[in-house]
Design a protein around this motif. Structure first.
Motif, mmCIF file in Angstrom:
data_model
loop_
_atom_site.group_PDB
_atom_site.id
_atom_site.type_symbol
_atom_site.label_atom_id
_atom_site.label_comp_id
_atom_site.label_asym_id
_atom_site.label_seq_id
_atom_site.Cartn_x
_atom_site.Cartn_y
_atom_site.Cartn_z
ATOM 1 N N GLU A 112 0.844 -1.178 0.000
ATOM 2 C CA GLU A 112 0.000 0.000 0.000
ATOM 3 C C GLU A 112 0.883 1.234 0.000
ATOM 4 O O GLU A 112 2.025 1.200 0.435
ATOM 5 N N ALA A 113 0.343 2.309 -0.531
ATOM 6 C CA ALA A 113 1.076 3.573 -0.567
ATOM 7 C C ALA A 113 0.948 4.268 0.780
ATOM 8 O O ALA A 113 -0.051 4.128 1.471
ATOM 9 N N VAL A 114 1.958 5.005 1.155
ATOM 10 C CA VAL A 114 1.906 5.776 2.389
ATOM 11 C C VAL A 114 1.560 7.214 2.003
ATOM 12 O O VAL A 114 2.426 8.021 1.716
ATOM 13 N N THR A 115 0.283 7.485 1.967
ATOM 14 C CA THR A 115 -0.216 8.791 1.553
ATOM 15 C C THR A 115 -1.622 8.950 2.121
ATOM 16 O O THR A 115 -2.113 8.100 2.853
ATOM 17 N N HIS A 116 -2.277 10.020 1.786
ATOM 18 C CA HIS A 116 -3.635 10.248 2.291
ATOM 19 C C HIS A 116 -4.639 9.443 1.471
ATOM 20 O O HIS A 116 -4.381 9.062 0.340
ATOM 21 N N LYS A 117 -5.781 9.176 2.077
ATOM 22 C CA LYS A 117 -6.825 8.400 1.415
ATOM 23 C C LYS A 117 -7.534 9.260 0.388
ATOM 24 O O LYS A 117 -7.649 10.453 0.582
ATOM 25 N N PRO A 118 -7.986 8.704 -0.685
ATOM 26 C CA PRO A 118 -7.921 7.317 -1.119
ATOM 27 C C PRO A 118 -6.569 6.998 -1.756
ATOM 28 O O PRO A 118 -5.971 7.834 -2.426
ATOM 29 N N PHE A 119 -6.097 5.767 -1.541
ATOM 30 C CA PHE A 119 -4.881 5.306 -2.194
ATOM 31 C C PHE A 119 -5.048 3.844 -2.585
ATOM 32 O O PHE A 119 -5.901 3.137 -2.063
#
Length: 126
Positions: A112-119
């Motif tokens: 999974e990406a480490v960023t804000h949702k949605p990702f």
């Protein structure tokens, strides 16, 4: 081992044929949670070399999903090896679902990406 459907995604392919992805969990009996797929939610790769004397064909399945504010996924990377099962189905001419692919979720390949949702998240099955 009794598997119950925990997650489900129903969608149509480019030819408007119905498809269904289910992630089953060992011993699960609760309600079914919705998955949110990307524009290409399922990819199945067949490892075939046309060997007449070896008719078993290996395959892998890649699920491309979104993690949003409304989704609630498990910590798949903490699960046992055969705790989750993936089942891919299609609608036949009678509008009934037929199983096309079935395998085990590869829990140590969760990304999974480490960023804000949605990702986007990627799940692999074998």
């Amino acid at each position: 081992m009794a598997y119950g459907v925990k997650f489900r995604l129903e969608f149509s392919d480019d030819n408007l044929k119905g498809k269904k992805v289910e992630i089953l969990k060992d011993g699960y009996t609760g309600s079914v949670l919705d998955l949110i797929g990307t524009d290409n939610p399922v990819e199945i790769d067949w490892n075939q070399d046309d060997d007449f004397y070896n008719p078993i064909i290996g395959s892998t399945c890649t699920l491309n999903l979104f993690d949003t504010d409304t989704t609630n996924y498990d910590d798949f990377y903490e699960a046992d090896e055969r705790e989750y099962k993936i089942k891919i189905s299609y609608k036949d001419s009678s509008n009934n679902y037929q199983t096309y692919w079935e395998g085990w979720l590869l829990v140590d390949q969760f990304r999974e990406a480490v960023t804000h949702k949605p990702f986007a998240i990627t799940l692999k099955g074998y």
